[in-house]
Design a protein around this motif. Structure first.
Motif, PDB file in Angstrom:
ATOM      1  N   LEU A   1      -4.422  49.628 -11.364  1.00  0.00           N
ATOM      2  CA  LEU A   1      -4.390  49.425  -9.916  1.00  0.00           C
ATOM      3  C   LEU A   1      -5.137  48.143  -9.573  1.00  0.00           C
ATOM      4  CD1 LEU A   1      -3.694  50.432  -7.072  1.00  0.00           C
ATOM      5  CD2 LEU A   1      -5.853  51.725  -7.095  1.00  0.00           C
ATOM      6  N   ALA A   2      -4.404  47.134  -9.093  1.00  0.00           N
ATOM      7  CA  ALA A   2      -5.005  45.835  -8.786  1.00  0.00           C
ATOM      8  C   ALA A   2      -5.312  45.659  -7.307  1.00  0.00           C
ATOM      9  CB  ALA A   2      -4.075  44.704  -9.247  1.00  0.00           C
ATOM     10  N   PHE A   3      -4.627  46.407  -6.450  1.00  0.00           N
ATOM     11  CA  PHE A   3      -4.879  46.267  -5.011  1.00  0.00           C
ATOM     12  C   PHE A   3      -4.074  47.311  -4.253  1.00  0.00           C
ATOM     13  CE2 PHE A   3      -3.607  44.718  -0.815  1.00  0.00           C
ATOM     14  CZ  PHE A   3      -4.845  44.450  -0.252  1.00  0.00           C
ATOM     15  N   THR A   4      -4.629  47.780  -3.149  1.00  0.00           N
ATOM     16  CA  THR A   4      -3.862  48.551  -2.172  1.00  0.00           C
ATOM     17  C   THR A   4      -4.382  48.215  -0.783  1.00  0.00           C
ATOM     18  OG1 THR A   4      -3.241  50.768  -1.399  1.00  0.00           O
ATOM     19  CG2 THR A   4      -5.373  50.555  -2.484  1.00  0.00           C
ATOM     20  N   GLY A   5      -3.485  47.908   0.117  1.00  0.00           N
ATOM     21  CA  GLY A   5      -3.838  47.523   1.478  1.00  0.00           C
ATOM     22  C   GLY A   5      -2.617  46.947   2.170  1.00  0.00           C
ATOM     23  N   SER A   6      -2.798  46.370   3.343  1.00  0.00           N
ATOM     24  CA  SER A   6      -1.668  45.799   4.080  1.00  0.00           C
ATOM     25  C   SER A   6      -1.236  44.489   3.424  1.00  0.00           C
ATOM     26  CB  SER A   6      -2.072  45.549   5.532  1.00  0.00           C
ATOM     27  OG  SER A   6      -3.017  44.483   5.593  1.00  0.00           O
ATOM     28  N   PRO A   7       0.003  44.031   3.683  1.00  0.00           N
ATOM     29  CA  PRO A   7       0.426  42.732   3.142  1.00  0.00           C
ATOM     30  C   PRO A   7      -0.499  41.589   3.564  1.00  0.00           C
ATOM     31  CG  PRO A   7       2.327  43.966   3.914  1.00  0.00           C
ATOM     32  CD  PRO A   7       1.121  44.738   4.345  1.00  0.00           C
ATOM     33  N   THR A   8      -1.002  41.644   4.814  1.00  0.00           N
ATOM     34  CA  THR A   8      -1.919  40.597   5.266  1.00  0.00           C
ATOM     35  C   THR A   8      -3.215  40.629   4.461  1.00  0.00           C
ATOM     36  OG1 THR A   8      -1.015  40.684   7.508  1.00  0.00           O
ATOM     37  CG2 THR A   8      -3.215  39.728   7.250  1.00  0.00           C
ATOM     38  N   GLU A   9      -3.740  41.822   4.233  1.00  0.00           N
ATOM     39  CA  GLU A   9      -4.954  41.953   3.426  1.00  0.00           C
ATOM     40  C   GLU A   9      -4.713  41.525   1.991  1.00  0.00           C
ATOM     41  OE1 GLU A   9      -7.073  45.707   5.753  1.00  0.00           O
ATOM     42  OE2 GLU A   9      -5.589  46.075   4.179  1.00  0.00           O
ATOM     43  N   ALA A  10      -3.482  41.737   1.485  1.00  0.00           N
ATOM     44  CA  ALA A  10      -3.158  41.314   0.118  1.00  0.00           C
ATOM     45  C   ALA A  10      -3.215  39.801   0.006  1.00  0.00           C
ATOM     46  CB  ALA A  10      -1.772  41.829  -0.272  1.00  0.00           C
ATOM     47  N   ARG A  11      -2.712  39.084   0.998  1.00  0.00           N
ATOM     48  CA  ARG A  11      -2.777  37.622   0.973  1.00  0.00           C
ATOM     49  C   ARG A  11      -4.230  37.148   0.960  1.00  0.00           C
ATOM     50  NH1 ARG A  11       1.842  38.436   4.187  1.00  0.00           N
ATOM     51  NH2 ARG A  11       3.671  37.240   3.457  1.00  0.00           N
ATOM     52  N   ARG A  12      -5.029  37.796   1.796  1.00  0.00           N
ATOM     53  CA  ARG A  12      -6.427  37.390   1.874  1.00  0.00           C
ATOM     54  C   ARG A  12      -7.160  37.732   0.573  1.00  0.00           C
ATOM     55  NH1 ARG A  12      -7.234  39.311   6.508  1.00  0.00           N
ATOM     56  NH2 ARG A  12      -8.017  41.368   5.949  1.00  0.00           N
ATOM     57  N   TYR A  13      -6.892  38.889   0.009  1.00  0.00           N
ATOM     58  CA  TYR A  13      -7.595  39.325  -1.200  1.00  0.00           C
ATOM     59  C   TYR A  13      -7.249  38.428  -2.394  1.00  0.00           C
ATOM     60  CZ  TYR A  13      -9.000  42.295  -5.118  1.00  0.00           C
ATOM     61  OH  TYR A  13      -9.566  42.768  -6.281  1.00  0.00           O
ATOM     62  N   PHE A  14      -5.963  38.096  -2.540  1.00  0.00           N
ATOM     63  CA  PHE A  14      -5.547  37.277  -3.677  1.00  0.00           C
ATOM     64  C   PHE A  14      -5.636  35.777  -3.390  1.00  0.00           C
ATOM     65  CE2 PHE A  14      -3.383  41.308  -4.669  1.00  0.00           C
ATOM     66  CZ  PHE A  14      -3.760  41.470  -5.990  1.00  0.00           C
ATOM     67  N   GLY A  15      -5.902  35.406  -2.131  1.00  0.00           N
ATOM     68  CA  GLY A  15      -6.027  33.997  -1.787  1.00  0.00           C
ATOM     69  C   GLY A  15      -4.720  33.240  -1.889  1.00  0.00           C
ATOM     70  N   VAL A  16      -3.631  33.832  -1.378  1.00  0.00           N
ATOM     71  CA  VAL A  16      -2.318  33.204  -1.473  1.00  0.00           C
ATOM     72  C   VAL A  16      -1.669  33.199  -0.091  1.00  0.00           C
ATOM     73  CG1 VAL A  16      -1.999  33.936  -3.872  1.00  0.00           C
ATOM     74  CG2 VAL A  16      -1.151  35.397  -2.015  1.00  0.00           C
ATOM     75  N   GLU A  17      -0.702  32.302   0.090  1.00  0.00           N
ATOM     76  CA  GLU A  17       0.101  32.267   1.306  1.00  0.00           C
ATOM     77  C   GLU A  17       1.384  33.069   1.146  1.00  0.00           C
ATOM     78  OE1 GLU A  17      -0.632  30.980   4.225  1.00  0.00           O
ATOM     79  OE2 GLU A  17      -2.607  30.344   3.527  1.00  0.00           O
ATOM     80  N   ASP A  18       1.952  33.009  -0.048  1.00  0.00           N
ATOM     81  CA  ASP A  18       3.218  33.687  -0.348  1.00  0.00           C
ATOM     82  C   ASP A  18       2.931  34.829  -1.320  1.00  0.00           C
ATOM     83  OD1 ASP A  18       5.743  34.512  -1.051  1.00  0.00           O
ATOM     84  OD2 ASP A  18       6.533  32.492  -1.378  1.00  0.00           O
TER      85      ASP A  18
END
Length: 590
Positions: A249-266
Motif C-alpha cells: 500500500l503506497a497511498f490512499t486518499g483523494s486524487p488531489t491529495e495524491a498529486r500533493r503526496y507524490f509531488g506530481v502534476e499528472d
C-alpha cells in the motif's frame, strides 16, 4: 417474535429495485447519507504458494464512495478487489461489509455486484432477451415475469441501452457491451459494486462515459470500487488507492491529495515514480509514517465497533428446477443463434453419414470372402460416429461461457441445474442425428434389413453412448481454459476410442494394459452392444477373419448398456464437481 415472511420480503426487495431505478440523478450533496455500503479491510494479505502477492494492509471505503485501485502490472489490484468483494479469502485479516465479517462467498448475495474484465453476457442473443434470462435467474423467487421484464426495461433505460435492446450483444460497441455487463449486475440493485478494469480497451470518450455512469451510481448511494490504470478515470473518483509492486500500500486518499503526496502534476507520473524510485517496501513505510503523523486520509479510519458474525443472505433464490428450465430454454436459444455451433451440430452428422455411405458398399453385411471384415467395420464406425457426435457437442458448451457461469454462480446458480440443462438441451439433437445416421445407412443398404425391435435397440445404444460422450465433452470443456485447449482435447479423446475400441485390434489380442484401458472406453461397449444386436456372432464361426473377435459379440447387451449409462452418470457428476471447484472462492480464473 413472529418469523419473517420471506415471500413478502422478496416482493419488497423487487419493489425497492423498481423504485431505485426511478430515483432522480441528483448530486451527492442532496442525498441523505447512505446507511449501507461500507467496506473495511483489516490487516488483509494474500499468499500464493511461497509468494506474498498482497502485503498486509488496512483501508476503508465509505458508503456511496467511488474508489479506484491503481498501480502497475503485478501490483495486486485485481487480488485486492476480489478480496474486498469476497471472491477470494484473504490469507490473513478480515473483510467487513457494513461491520459484518465476510467470508469468501459462493452463494447469492443481492447486496454485492461484481463485473470482471471479461464479458459476462451471452453474445449471440439480443440484449433485451439476454437481460430477461438474467433477471429471471437473479431476482427473488416469486418475482413475476411482468415485474422482471419491467426491471429489465428500466435498467436498460437507466444505462441508455433502450435503443440497442434488439441488437445482438456481439454487434454492440465495446462501451455498450461493458454497459450491458454492468446492467446484468445492476438488476438486483446492489449496495456494493466492484469492477475489474471497466474501461480497459475502450477509447477515451467511451471510457469517460463508463466513468460518468459509475459516478451516477455512487451519487445514488451505491458504493463503487474499481481497478484501473488510467489517470483520467482516477480523477473522476472520490478516492484512489495506489499499490506498489507485490501489493504494498503506497497511498490512499483523494486524487488531489495524491498529486500533493507524490509531488506530481499528472497522475500518470505516479506510476513512473512507483516503478523507478525506491523499493515497494520503502513506499509502504513512507505512507504508513505519513498517515501516522498527520491527519488520516478520508475513509482510512476503521470502525471501533466489534465485527458482526456473518449471516446467510435472506434472498429467496430461484429453485433448482426453475433454474434448470430457464437455462435449458436459454441454451436452446443460444444454440439456434450461434452460427458456428449450429453448423457443427447440423454439419458434422451430415458429413459423417455421407462419408460412411461413400466408404462402404451396398450389401457390405453380406461377406464376399473369408477375409471380409465388413460387418465388424461398419458396426465399429457407427459406434464411433455416436461417440464423435456427443463429444464434439459437449466440447463447445462450457469453455466459451465460463465467465458468465462464474457470475451466475455468485448469483446463486446451482451447478447441477447448469450441467443438467446442457444435457437436456442437446439430448434431443443427439437422438435426432442418431436416428438420421441409422435411417440413411439402412436406406442405402449399408445396414441389413432388421425388425423394428432390433432397430430400436440400435437406436437406444447409440443414444446412450452419445450421451456418455456428451458428458465426457462437457467435462473436458469445464476443465480447459480456452477454446484452443478444447480443440486439442478432441483428437486426444478420440484416438484411444479408436485404438482400444476392439475393432482394429480385437480385445482378446490386446496386451493386458490395453484390455484394462478398453474397459473404460464407451466406444468398446457400444461396438460390442451394436454387434450383438445385429447378431455378428454368427460370422465368428463361419468367417476366419471374424473369428479373431472371439467372444466380442457373444451374449446379451445388458452389461454394455449399463456400462455406457454408468459412464454418462459418472462423467456428468465429475463435470459438476469440476465446475464447483473452479467457481469456488480463490480458484484460478484462467
Amino acid at each position: 417474535m413472529r418469523p419473517r415472511n420471506r415471500r413478502a420480503d422478496d416482493q419488497g426487495m423487487t419493489k425497492r429495485v423498481q423504485e431505485s431505478l426511478r430515483s432522480p440523478d441528483t448530486t451527492a450533496s442532496t442525498l441523505e447519507p447512505p446507511t449501507v455500503g461500507r467496506v473495511d479491510a483489516v490487516d488483509v494479505s494474500r499468499q500464493a504458494g511461497a509468494r506474498r502477492i498482497l502485503q498486509e494492509l488496512s483501508l476503508s471505503v465509505e458508503p456511496g464512495e467511488l474508489v479506484a485501485i491503481a498501480g502497475g502490472s503485478g501490483a495486486g489490484k485485481s487480488t485486492l478487489l476480489e478480496i474486498l468483494a469476497g471472491l477470494q479469502p484473504p490469507s490473513a485479516g478480515q473483510v467487513r461489509h457494513d461491520g459484518v465479517v465476510r467470508g469468501a462467498r459462493v452463494s447469492a448475495d443481492s447486496r454485492i455486484g461484481y463485473v470482471p474484465q471479461d464479458d459476462i453476457i451471452h453474445l449471440e442473443m439480443p440484449l433485451r432477451r439476454t437481460l430477461r434470462y438474467a433477471a429471471r435467474l437473479r431476482l427473488p423467487a416469486g418475482t413475476s415475469a411482468a415485474e422482471a421484464d419491467r426491471i429489465v426495461e428500466e435498467t436498460m433505460q437507466d444505462l441508455d441501452l433502450v435503443d440497442r435492446a434488439e441488437v445482438p450483444v456481439r454487434a454492440l460497441s465495446g462501451g455498450q457491451r461493458k454497459r450491458a455487463s454492468i446492467a446484468v449486475e445492476l438488476l438486483t440493485r446492489p449496495h456494493l459494486f466492484f469492477l475489474d478494469e471497466p474501461t480497459s480497451g475502450l477509447d477515451p470518450s467511451t471510457a469517460a462515459d463508463v466513468m460518468r455512469l459509475l459516478r451516477r451510481l455512487s451519487r445514488r448511494g451505491v458504493t463503487v470500487v474499481l481497478t484501473t490504470h488510467e489517470p483520467a478515470g482516477i480523477d473522476r473518483c472520490d478516492r484512489v488507492v495506489f499499490l506498489a509492486r507485490d501489493g504494498h500500500l503506497a497511498f490512499t486518499g483523494s486524487p488531489t491529495e495524491a498529486r500533493r503526496y507524490f509531488g506530481v502534476e499528472d497522475l500518470a507520473e505516479v506510476y513512473d515514480r512507483l516503478a523507478r524510485e525506491h523499493t515497494p517496501q520503502i513506499w509502504a513505510e513512507r505512507f504508513a509514517d505519513s498517515a501516522g503523523t498527520s491527519k488520516a486520509p478520508p475513509g482510512s479510519a476503521l470502525p471501533s465497533v466489534p465485527p458482526i458474525a456473518a449471516t446467510r443472505s435472506d434472498l429467496n433464490r430461484t429453485g433448482m428446477v426453475r433454474q434448470w428450465w430457464l437455462l435449458t430454454r436459454r441454451n436452446v436459444d443460444v444454440l439456434l443463434r450461434n452460427r458456428l455451433t449450429l453448423t457443427v451440430l447440423l454439419g458434422s452428422p451430415v458429413l459423417v453419414t455421407a462419408m460412411m455411405a461413400t466408404l462402404f458398399q451396398r450389401g457390405a453385411f453380406d461377406p464376399r470372402s473369408a477375409a471380409d471384415l465388413g460387418p465388424a467395420q461398419i458396426v465399429f464406425w457407427i459406434a464411433f460416429a455416436g461417440f464423435f457426435f456427443g463429444l464434439t457437442y459437449g466440447l463447445l458448451q462450457i469453455v466459451g461461457e465460463m465467465a458468465v457461469f462464474r457470475q451466475e454462480r455468485l448469483a446463486g446458480l446451482s451447478v447441477g441445474a447448469y450441467v443438467a440443462s446442457k444435457v437436456t438441451a442437446l439430448l434431443p439433437v443427439l437422438a435426432g442425428v442418431s436416428a438420421l445416421l441409422l435411417g440413411v445407412l439402412r436406406a442405402l443398404g449399408r445396414l441389413p434389413a432388421v425388425g423394428w425391435d432390433v432397430s430400436a435397440f440400435l437406436f437406444v445404444t447409440i443414444v446412450i453412448e452419445a450421451t456418455s460422450a456428451l458428458a465426457l465433452g462437457l467435462l473436458a470443456s469445464a476443465a480447459v481454459s480456452n477454446a484452443a485447449q478444447a480443440a486439442l482435447a478432441l483428437p486426444m479423446l478420440c484416438f484411444p476410442q479408436v485404438l482400444f475400441g476392439g475393432a482394429i485390434v480385437p480385445v482378446d489380442e490386446m496386451a493386458i494394459p490395453g484390455r484394462l484401458m478398453s474397459l473404460g472406453l464407451s466406444n468398446r461397449h457400444a461396438f460390442e452392444a451394436l454387434g450383438r444386436d445385429l447378431d455378428l456372432d454368427r460370422y465368428s464361426a463361419t468367417l476366419p477373419a471374424m473369428s479373431a473377435y472371439g467372444d466380442t459379440f457373444h451374449g446379451g447387451t445388458g452389461a454394455s448398456l449399463i456400462a455406457l449409462a454408468s459412464f454418462a452418470v459418472a462423467l456428468t457428476l465429475a463435470t459438476v464437481w469440476v465446475l464447483d471447484r473452479r467457481s469456488r472462492p480463490g480458484a484460478s480464473r484462467r
